[in-house]
Design a protein around this motif. Sequence first.
Motif, short mmCIF file in Angstrom:
data_model
loop_
_atom_site.label_atom_id
_atom_site.label_comp_id
_atom_site.label_asym_id
_atom_site.label_seq_id
_atom_site.Cartn_x
_atom_site.Cartn_y
_atom_site.Cartn_z
N ALA A 195 0.84 -1.21 0.00
CA ALA A 195 0.00 0.00 0.00
C ALA A 195 0.87 1.25 0.00
CB ALA A 195 -0.94 -0.01 1.20
N ALA A 196 1.95 1.24 0.77
CA ALA A 196 2.86 2.39 0.83
C ALA A 196 3.52 2.64 -0.53
CB ALA A 196 3.93 2.17 1.90
N ARG A 197 3.67 1.58 -1.32
CA ARG A 197 4.24 1.72 -2.67
C ARG A 197 3.17 2.07 -3.70
NH1 ARG A 197 7.57 -3.39 -4.34
NH2 ARG A 197 7.83 -2.06 -6.18
N ASP A 198 1.94 2.31 -3.25
CA ASP A 198 0.81 2.63 -4.11
C ASP A 198 0.51 1.50 -5.11
OD1 ASP A 198 -1.34 4.22 -5.04
OD2 ASP A 198 -0.11 4.94 -6.72
N LEU A 199 0.64 0.26 -4.63
CA LEU A 199 0.36 -0.90 -5.48
C LEU A 199 -1.02 -1.50 -5.16
CD1 LEU A 199 3.87 -2.62 -5.35
CD2 LEU A 199 2.94 -1.10 -7.12
N GLN A 203 -4.75 -0.85 -2.74
CA GLN A 203 -5.57 0.10 -2.00
C GLN A 203 -6.52 -0.68 -1.13
OE1 GLN A 203 -7.25 3.24 -4.35
NE2 GLN A 203 -9.05 3.41 -3.02
N THR A 222 -4.06 -0.80 -7.44
CA THR A 222 -4.12 0.54 -8.02
C THR A 222 -3.68 0.43 -9.48
OG1 THR A 222 -1.83 1.00 -7.44
CG2 THR A 222 -3.53 1.57 -5.79
N GLU A 223 -3.72 1.51 -10.18
CA GLU A 223 -3.22 1.52 -11.57
C GLU A 223 -1.74 1.15 -11.59
OE1 GLU A 223 -4.78 1.78 -14.54
OE2 GLU A 223 -6.61 1.71 -13.32
N THR A 224 -0.99 1.69 -10.63
CA THR A 224 0.44 1.35 -10.52
C THR A 224 0.61 -0.13 -10.27
OG1 THR A 224 0.89 3.56 -9.65
CG2 THR A 224 2.58 1.88 -9.29
#
Length: 162
Positions: free
Chosen positions: A84-88, A90, A104-106
Amino acid sequence: MKSVPAPARALNDPFSDLLTFHLRRASLIAAADLGERLVDLSLTVTSLSVLLMVEANAGVTQTELGRALGIKRANLAPLTATLAARDLIQRDPTDGRSHGLRLTETGLGLADLARRRVRETEALLSNRMAAGEPEALAALLVSLRTSMRDEPHAALETSPLR
């Protein structure tokens, strides 16, 4: 004068008829190859398994995810927090204390790239087998894993991808 090293002695193989050791050694080789392919993506085989499982099951809770992958809650929580911290991934609230996970999109982009790396390892393994053997081996391993899934082995609780 240089000394000449003695030729390597052929050792007896006590594992030749032990399926457990063949499975473990083959697994270690495959996981090491995949691990090397994932290093530059800052993923481990376990974090990739979480990423791919969340991708395939949007809205999955950590409890469901841990049960499916055989990862204890104490190990899964920091792993999902890192993702989550890496925006992978949500976290979406579902009911009170539970959260559904989704990429996420990432995360979707990284999962796609990592899946290509998995296919490279798969090709490496498959290229060492005769025609039809990769599919036969996969079917046997799925059958074995499925038949043992409900066995009460403590080791299954700490091993990802059970």
